[in-house]
Design a protein around this motif. Structure first.
Motif, mmCIF file in Angstrom:
data_model
loop_
_atom_site.group_PDB
_atom_site.id
_atom_site.type_symbol
_atom_site.label_atom_id
_atom_site.label_comp_id
_atom_site.label_asym_id
_atom_site.label_seq_id
_atom_site.Cartn_x
_atom_site.Cartn_y
_atom_site.Cartn_z
ATOM 1 N N ARG A 57 45.072 74.176 100.636
ATOM 2 C CA ARG A 57 46.311 75.176 100.009
ATOM 3 C C ARG A 57 46.154 75.851 100.648
ATOM 4 O O ARG A 57 44.974 77.155 100.884
ATOM 5 C CB ARG A 57 45.918 75.379 97.895
ATOM 6 N N THR A 59 47.711 80.701 100.373
ATOM 7 C CA THR A 59 48.651 81.711 99.852
ATOM 8 C C THR A 59 48.281 82.724 100.580
ATOM 9 O O THR A 59 47.655 82.825 101.330
ATOM 10 C CB THR A 59 47.424 82.392 98.160
ATOM 11 N N ILE A 75 57.972 77.755 102.977
ATOM 12 C CA ILE A 75 57.225 76.869 101.672
ATOM 13 C C ILE A 75 57.586 75.897 101.747
ATOM 14 O O ILE A 75 56.564 75.030 100.482
ATOM 15 C CB ILE A 75 57.295 77.814 100.473
ATOM 16 N N GLY A 80 54.417 72.373 98.235
ATOM 17 C CA GLY A 80 53.217 73.031 97.143
ATOM 18 C C GLY A 80 51.703 73.703 97.916
ATOM 19 O O GLY A 80 51.620 73.944 96.950
ATOM 20 N N ASP A 83 51.972 78.906 99.147
ATOM 21 C CA ASP A 83 52.321 79.800 98.102
ATOM 22 C C ASP A 83 53.166 81.546 98.943
ATOM 23 O O ASP A 83 51.680 81.946 99.793
ATOM 24 C CB ASP A 83 52.536 79.971 96.896
#
Length: 334
Positions: A57, A59, A75, A80, A83
Motif C-alpha cells: 500500500r 499513501t 488511484i 485500493g 490513496d
C-alpha cells in the motif's frame, strides 16, 4: 516542498514525470514491502514504482490541489492499494496512522508546476507572479512588492545563493510593483552579465530564493524529516531526493545527527555524550545519477539520494541549530 519528479528551474527539459534515482532507491530499500508514504506525490511516479516493487500500500501526500485532482486515474489503476491526501508532508504523522515501512520525499518544484505558466514558477514562461505550491497564503508578488530591500536581499542571498543579491533587491524595489514572471525575470537579468553558453538563466537563483521563501521550504523540510522519523517503524526506510546543495546539506546533517555520525567534540569543544540513534544510514555518501540516467532524463543531473533505516531508539528532540539551515534562526517557524 511539494510534488514528485522534481527539478530546478535551470535544468533542461527532459521526459516529464520520471521518478529520479528510483532504481538505487528501490535497491537500497529492498525488499520493498508493507505501507509506504510518498510525501511528495506529484504525478505519482514514485508511488507507481513502489507498488510495482512490492509495497502492499502507498499513501501519497501533496499540498498542490492540481496533483490531488490528477491522482484519480492512478488511484483507480491500483485497486485500493493507493490513496492520495492533500496536505504537507510535515503533517504525515497527523494524516496517517503508523508505523509505516517507508517514506520517500522528492524535494523541489515539479515539472508539472514549471510547465504551467499560470503557477508563476518559471522565468521562461510568462504568468502571474505566484509560486505558491498550495495556492494559498502570500504569493511571490506579495513578497517582492511589499518586502523591504534588506529582507529581499537576504532571501535572494541565503536561499538563492546569489552573489549579486543586494544589487538585485535594489533593482526590484526601484522597479516594483510586479505582477508577471517575465517582468521580474527581465529586471533581474539586467542586473547580471549576459550568460555564456551552457550557463543557467540569470534569474535562476533569484526565482529559487523567492520560491523557497514563499513556501517555507526549509522549515517544511526539517518538520517533514522529524515527522518521518516519528511515523516509521523499526526497520523502516527513509529516502530523500534533493536537487540543490542547500537541501542536501540539511538532509545530510539531519541523518548524520540522528544516526550518531555527527562530530561529538574536538580539542576546542568538550565531547558530548552520544544520544540514542533513531537511524542508521544506508547511504554513507549521497548517491547520484548514472550517466545513463542523465542521458535519458537530464532533470536528474543535480539529484542526490540519501537513505537511512529506522532503529528501535527514540532520539529525543532535534537540535535545529545543527541542521545547516540557511539564514538567521528567526526566519524559521516553530
Amino acid at each position: 516542498m511539494a510534488a514528485a519528479e522534481s527539478l530546478s528551474p535551470d535544468q533542461p527539459a527532459g521526459p516529464p514525470h520520471v521518478p529520479v534515482l528510483i532504481d538505487p532507491l528501490i535497491a537500497g530499500a529492498a525488499p520493498v514491502r508493507g505501507h509506504w508514504v510518498d510525501g511528495t506525490f506529484g504525478a505519482g511516479g514514485y508511488s507507481r514504482r513502489l507498488l510495482e516493487a512490492g509495497a502492499e500500500r502507498v499513501t501519497g501526500i501533496d499540498r498542490d490541489p492540481s496533483a490531488i485532482e490528477g491522482a484519480a486515474p492512478i488511484i483507480a489503476e491500483y485497486d485500493g492499494r493507493l490513496d492520495v491526501l492533500r496536505g504537507q508532508f510535515s503533517q504525515m504523522g497527523e494524516l496517517i496512522e503508523g508505523p509505516v515501512e517507508g517514506v520517500v520525499l522528492d524535494l523541489g518544484v515539479s515539472s508539472m508546476q514549471l510547465d504551467q505558466a499560470e503557477r508563476g514558477f518559471s522565468f521562461m514562461k510568462d504568468g502571474p507572479l505566484d509560486m505558491r505550491m498550495a495556492s494559498e497564503g502570500p504569493s511571490a508578488a506579495d513578497l517582492v512588492n511589499e518586502g523591504d530591500e534588506g529582507h529581499l536581499a537576504d532571501i535572494i542571498h541565503f536561499y538563492g545563493e546569489e552573489r549579486a543579491a543586494r544589487r538585485i533587491a535594489r533593482a526590484i524595489v526601484k522597479a516594483r510593483p510586479f505582477t508577471r514572471t517575465l517582468e521580474l525575470a527581465e529586471v533581474v537579468s539586467n542586473c547580471l552579465p549576459r550568460p555564456k553558453p551552457g550557463q543557467v538563466h540569470p534569474a535562476t537563483r533569484t526565482f529559487q530564493g523567492l520560491r523557497i521563501a514563499v513556501n517555507d521550504e526549509f522549515g517544511e523540510l526539517i518538520a517533514g524529516l522529524e515527522a518521518a522519523e516519528g511515523l516509521l517503524g523499526e526497520g523502516g526506510v527513509l529516502a530523500v531526493v534533493t536537487f540543490h546543495s542547500l537541501e542536501d546539506r540539511v538532509v545530510k546533517r539531519y541523518l548524520a545527527a540522528r544516526s550518531g555520525a555527527a562530530p561529538r567534540g574536538n580539542r576546542y569543544a568538550p565531547e558530548v555524550e552520544a544520544a540514542p540513534a533513531p537511524f542508521e544510514q544506508i547511504t554513507r555518501k549521497a548517491v547520484g545519477p548514472s550517466d545513463e540516467e542523465v542521458a535519458a532524463n537530464p532533470r536528474a543531473r543535480s539529484a542526490k539520494l540519501r537513505m537511512a533505516r529506522r532503529t528501535a531508539e527514540l532520539g529525543g528532540a532535534v537540535d535545529r541549530a545543527q541542521m545547516g539551515l540557511p539564514g538567521p534562526k528567526h526566519w524559521w517557524k516553530g
